[in-house]
Scaffold this motif. Structure first.
Motif, PDB file in Angstrom:
ATOM      1  N   ASP A  30       1.739   1.956   4.106  1.00 43.36           N
ATOM      2  CA  ASP A  30       0.748   2.775   3.414  1.00 43.36           C
ATOM      3  C   ASP A  30       0.135   2.076   2.206  1.00 43.36           C
ATOM      4  N   THR A  31       0.531   0.859   1.941  1.00 41.66           N
ATOM      5  CA  THR A  31      -0.024   0.123   0.804  1.00 41.66           C
ATOM      6  C   THR A  31      -0.563  -1.216   1.304  1.00 41.66           C
ATOM      7  N   TYR A  49      -4.577  -0.724  -2.332  1.00 40.91           N
ATOM      8  CA  TYR A  49      -4.771   0.673  -1.971  1.00 40.91           C
ATOM      9  C   TYR A  49      -3.448   1.233  -1.477  1.00 40.91           C
ATOM     10  N   ASN A  50      -3.178   2.464  -1.875  1.00 44.22           N
ATOM     11  CA  ASN A  50      -2.038   3.198  -1.364  1.00 44.22           C
ATOM     12  C   ASN A  50      -2.551   4.494  -0.758  1.00 44.22           C
ATOM     13  N   ASN A  51      -2.366   4.650   0.547  1.00 46.81           N
ATOM     14  CA  ASN A  51      -2.882   5.841   1.233  1.00 46.81           C
ATOM     15  C   ASN A  51      -4.346   6.109   0.908  1.00 46.81           C
ATOM     16  N   LYS A  52      -5.142   5.089   1.008  1.00 48.77           N
ATOM     17  CA  LYS A  52      -6.604   5.135   0.801  1.00 48.77           C
ATOM     18  C   LYS A  52      -7.008   5.298  -0.659  1.00 48.77           C
ATOM     19  N   GLU A  53      -6.054   5.273  -1.556  1.00 49.89           N
ATOM     20  CA  GLU A  53      -6.402   5.426  -2.971  1.00 49.89           C
ATOM     21  C   GLU A  53      -6.245   4.090  -3.689  1.00 49.89           C
ATOM     22  N   SER A  68     -11.263   1.404   1.982  1.00 52.60           N
ATOM     23  CA  SER A  68     -10.135   1.725   2.854  1.00 52.60           C
ATOM     24  C   SER A  68     -10.460   3.001   3.612  1.00 52.60           C
ATOM     25  N   ASP A  70      -8.991   4.239   6.212  1.00 55.02           N
ATOM     26  CA  ASP A  70      -7.724   4.916   6.511  1.00 55.02           C
ATOM     27  C   ASP A  70      -6.615   3.976   6.102  1.00 55.02           C
ATOM     28  N   LYS A  71      -5.380   4.433   6.154  1.00 56.49           N
ATOM     29  CA  LYS A  71      -4.327   3.617   5.533  1.00 56.49           C
ATOM     30  C   LYS A  71      -3.981   2.383   6.353  1.00 56.49           C
ATOM     31  N   SER A  93       0.375  -6.118   3.361  1.00 59.41           N
ATOM     32  CA  SER A  93       0.733  -4.704   3.366  1.00 59.41           C
ATOM     33  C   SER A  93       2.229  -4.552   3.160  1.00 59.41           C
ATOM     34  N   SER A  95       5.297  -0.907   2.812  1.00 61.86           N
ATOM     35  CA  SER A  95       5.488   0.528   2.678  1.00 61.86           C
ATOM     36  C   SER A  95       5.831   0.855   1.235  1.00 61.86           C
TER      37      SER A  95
END
Lengths: 114, 112
Positions: A30-31, A49-53, A68, A70-71, A93, A95
């Protein structure tokens, strides 16, 4: 199956052009990260980015814009390319919560601006 | 600030020689420590890691011990091969952060 894949592998373009580099990971992480590696092999973090943020945004010219959707995907768009942008760009990437596991890196995109 | 200092390369050795690549770190929190290897034309691969003091990470004949008292994580191999020629990066991350801090890399060249 490639865990972290980047496209294209090589990119040669003229100064002033706009280009994008794509990154996809199939690890369920997710990162995601973008790193720039210069000719002396120095690695500089650019974005994460973490989960699109967006969670890391280092001092990078605003000609560089990550996206991003999506993740599993993190793309890098570069406007008005300059000679100094020539480098190898790595996507990575991991987790969240597993920082002790290390990154998984893509094989890099070699960008040459002429 | 947080940083990693690695010995400058290139390091040139004959096959079967002993290898040491020095790495020291400065971290504001309690770090997990890593060595990555980059073969020509490829991305970085995790070589080994250690997550707490006195842990020894090992892989493919390479070893490194987490020395908290000296803030060091030196990479060693007893007998290098030509195929070990690559660039080696020391790195760390502190718990609860997202950013890994990398050293500048040390190029190793092993001659047959």
């Amino acid at each position: 199956d490639t865990a972290v894949s980047q496209t294209p592998k090589y990119l040669v373009t003229q100064m002033g052009n706009d280009k994008s580099i794509k990154c996809e990971q199939n690890l369920g992480h997710d990162t995601m990260y973008w790193y720039k590696q210069d000719s002396k092999k120095f690695l500089k973090i650019m974005f994460s980015y973490n989960n699109k943020e967006l969670i890391i945004n280092e001092t990078v010219p605003n000609r560089f814009s990550p996206k991003s959707p999506d993740k599993a995907h993190l793309n890098l768009h570069i406007n008005s390319l300059e000679l100094g942008d020539s480098a190898v760009y790595f996507c990575a990437s991991r987790s969240a919560g597993t920082e002790t596991y290390g990154y998984t890196f893509g094989s890099g995109t070699r960008l040459t601006v002429v | 600030g947080d940083s990693v200092t690695q010995m400058e390369g290139p390091v040139t050795l004959s096959e079967e020689a002993f290898l040491t690549i020095n790495c020291t770190y400065t971290a504001t929190g309690y770090p997990s420590l890593f060595w990555y290897v980059q073969y020509p034309g490829e991305g970085l691969q995790l070589l080994l890691k250690a997550t707490k003091a006195d842990d020894k990470g090992s892989n493919k004949g390479f070893e490194a011990t987490y020395r908290k008292e000296t803030t060091s994580f030196h990479l060693e191999k007893g007998s290098v091969q030509v195929s070990d020629s690559a660039v080696y990066f020391c790195a760390f991350v502190t718990s609860g952060t997202y950013k890994y801090i990398f050293g500048t890399g040390t190029r190793l060249k092993v001659l047959a």
